[in-house]
Design a protein around this motif. Structure first.
Motif, PDB file in Angstrom:
ATOM      1  N   MET A   1       0.789  -1.149  -0.168  1.00  0.00           N
ATOM      2  CA  MET A   1       0.114   0.134   0.027  1.00  0.00           C
ATOM      3  C   MET A   1       0.701   1.242  -0.130  1.00  0.00           C
ATOM      4  O   MET A   1       1.651   1.287   0.607  1.00  0.00           O
ATOM      5  N   LYS A   2       0.480   2.238  -0.661  1.00  0.00           N
ATOM      6  CA  LYS A   2       1.184   3.366  -0.805  1.00  0.00           C
ATOM      7  C   LYS A   2       0.068   4.681  -0.181  1.00  0.00           C
ATOM      8  O   LYS A   2      -0.989   4.675  -0.428  1.00  0.00           O
ATOM      9  N   THR A   3       0.607   5.501   0.435  1.00  0.00           N
ATOM     10  CA  THR A   3       0.036   6.575   1.040  1.00  0.00           C
ATOM     11  C   THR A   3       0.488   7.989   0.396  1.00  0.00           C
ATOM     12  O   THR A   3       1.691   8.146   0.125  1.00  0.00           O
ATOM     13  N   LEU A   4      -0.295   8.967   0.698  1.00  0.00           N
ATOM     14  CA  LEU A   4       0.066  10.306   0.175  1.00  0.00           C
ATOM     15  C   LEU A   4      -0.614  11.257   1.565  1.00  0.00           C
ATOM     16  O   LEU A   4      -1.963  11.083   1.479  1.00  0.00           O
ATOM     17  N   ASP A   5       0.201  11.791   2.030  1.00  0.00           N
ATOM     18  CA  ASP A   5      -0.648  12.735   3.140  1.00  0.00           C
ATOM     19  C   ASP A   5      -0.331  14.332   2.969  1.00  0.00           C
ATOM     20  O   ASP A   5       0.853  14.760   3.294  1.00  0.00           O
ATOM     21  N   ARG A   6      -1.072  14.946   2.152  1.00  0.00           N
ATOM     22  CA  ARG A   6      -0.867  16.434   1.845  1.00  0.00           C
ATOM     23  C   ARG A   6      -1.642  17.457   2.788  1.00  0.00           C
ATOM     24  O   ARG A   6      -2.567  16.928   3.273  1.00  0.00           O
ATOM     25  N   PRO A   7      -1.256  18.558   2.658  1.00  0.00           N
ATOM     26  CA  PRO A   7      -1.883  19.534   3.428  1.00  0.00           C
ATOM     27  C   PRO A   7      -3.318  19.835   3.035  1.00  0.00           C
ATOM     28  O   PRO A   7      -3.602  19.340   1.835  1.00  0.00           O
ATOM     29  N   LEU A   8      -4.314  20.309   3.872  1.00  0.00           N
ATOM     30  CA  LEU A   8      -5.565  20.395   3.458  1.00  0.00           C
ATOM     31  C   LEU A   8      -5.858  21.590   3.019  1.00  0.00           C
ATOM     32  O   LEU A   8      -7.053  22.208   3.183  1.00  0.00           O
ATOM     33  N   PHE A 100      -3.494   4.122  -1.660  1.00  0.00           N
ATOM     34  CA  PHE A 100      -3.778   3.614  -3.062  1.00  0.00           C
ATOM     35  C   PHE A 100      -2.589   2.152  -3.261  1.00  0.00           C
ATOM     36  O   PHE A 100      -2.011   2.048  -2.410  1.00  0.00           O
ATOM     37  N   ALA A 101      -3.160   1.859  -4.375  1.00  0.00           N
ATOM     38  CA  ALA A 101      -2.111   0.536  -4.609  1.00  0.00           C
ATOM     39  C   ALA A 101      -2.401  -0.571  -3.281  1.00  0.00           C
ATOM     40  O   ALA A 101      -1.463  -1.138  -2.811  1.00  0.00           O
ATOM     41  N   ILE A 102      -3.646  -0.493  -3.098  1.00  0.00           N
ATOM     42  CA  ILE A 102      -3.866  -1.488  -1.725  1.00  0.00           C
ATOM     43  C   ILE A 102      -3.772  -2.990  -2.009  1.00  0.00           C
ATOM     44  O   ILE A 102      -4.706  -3.172  -3.081  1.00  0.00           O
ATOM     45  N   ALA A 103      -3.283  -3.573  -1.377  1.00  0.00           N
ATOM     46  CA  ALA A 103      -3.216  -5.251  -1.619  1.00  0.00           C
ATOM     47  C   ALA A 103      -4.112  -5.805  -0.465  1.00  0.00           C
ATOM     48  O   ALA A 103      -4.418  -4.938   0.555  1.00  0.00           O
ATOM     49  N   PRO A 104      -4.731  -6.976  -0.525  1.00  0.00           N
ATOM     50  CA  PRO A 104      -5.505  -7.757   0.431  1.00  0.00           C
ATOM     51  C   PRO A 104      -5.047  -7.655   1.659  1.00  0.00           C
ATOM     52  O   PRO A 104      -6.169  -7.492   2.703  1.00  0.00           O
ATOM     53  N   ASP A 105      -3.873  -7.760   2.124  1.00  0.00           N
ATOM     54  CA  ASP A 105      -3.237  -7.714   3.287  1.00  0.00           C
ATOM     55  C   ASP A 105      -3.244  -6.319   3.987  1.00  0.00           C
ATOM     56  O   ASP A 105      -2.682  -6.115   5.101  1.00  0.00           O
ATOM     57  N   ASP A 106      -3.522  -5.497   3.038  1.00  0.00           N
ATOM     58  CA  ASP A 106      -3.070  -3.878   3.549  1.00  0.00           C
ATOM     59  C   ASP A 106      -4.616  -3.356   4.068  1.00  0.00           C
ATOM     60  O   ASP A 106      -4.564  -2.008   4.468  1.00  0.00           O
ATOM     61  N   VAL A 107      -5.835  -4.072   4.157  1.00  0.00           N
ATOM     62  CA  VAL A 107      -7.105  -3.321   4.332  1.00  0.00           C
ATOM     63  C   VAL A 107      -7.107  -2.888   5.790  1.00  0.00           C
ATOM     64  O   VAL A 107      -7.371  -1.603   6.188  1.00  0.00           O
TER      65      VAL A 107
END
Length: 197
Positions: A1-8, A100-107
């Motif tokens: 799994m990849k993540t982005l954490d951007r300003p609001l 994003f790019a979520i795999a089954p083990d990433d839920v």
């Protein structure tokens, strides 16, 4: 799994633009599913006069496809809004947390990320829109139908504001293994009442 954490920042502007609209009753269309130049031009006129938002360039020579059922607008804070007879979708793609790019083990990790980032986005929405009419999450019994039948389907969190003529939903997409969620984040949309209701 990849993540982005951007300003609001984008969300802050878009939520402020939505907060500027005090009465949504002038925006909702007939919800008839009509497409093409006539209903779209009516929508452009109705929304522009009710909000002051600037439509994508349109004049007498503009060709509006027969399949088109909505139009884009630019607010004074430069937020793009996709507007239809029954809903408004703010375009703020560079704001907030997303997995994003979520795999089954990433839920489980995706669920944890949503739970961690929900309070900040919720507080931002509350700052702009006031106290919500409803707040719930999928760990509550009966959550799926608690606000309205099926309103919690595919949601992990849901908050609803009810200004005149609309409902504003802030929600997170529930991560799932089957079918596998490709991406999840915290989004919001305005659901407009039908014209004249």
């Amino acid at each position: 799994m990849k993540t982005l954490d951007r300003p609001l920042d984008d969300d802050d502007r878009a939520m402020a633009d939505l907060a500027d609209v005090r009465d949504w009753r002038r925006l909702g269309g007939p919800h008839a599913g009509e497409t093409g130049p006539v209903p779209v031009r009516k929508l452009i006129k109705r929304v522009g006069s009710a909000t002051g938002w600037k439509p994508w360039p349109v004049n007498r020579k503009t060709v509006i496809d027969d399949q088109l059922d909505g139009w884009g607008f630019l607010t004074r804070r430069r937020t793009e809004m996709a507007v239809y007879d029954d809903q408004i979708l703010p375009h703020s793609p560079f704001s907030g947390w997303v997995a994003f790019a979520i795999a089954p083990d990433d839920v489980a990790a995706a669920e944890a990320g949503l739970d961690e980032h929900w309070p900040v986005k919720f507080e931002l929405a509350r700052r702009h829109w006031g106290q919500p009419t409803y707040v719930g999450s999928d760990n509550q019994p009966g959550f799926v139908d608690e606000w309205a039948p099926g309103a919690g389907t595919s949601r992990r969190h849901l908050a609803v504001w009810s200004p005149p003529g609309a409902q504003i939903h802030l929600y997170s997409v529930k991560p799932m293994k089957d079918p596998l969620s490709v991406s999840v984040g915290i989004n919001y949309a305005v659901y407009l009442d039908e014209e004249g209701s």
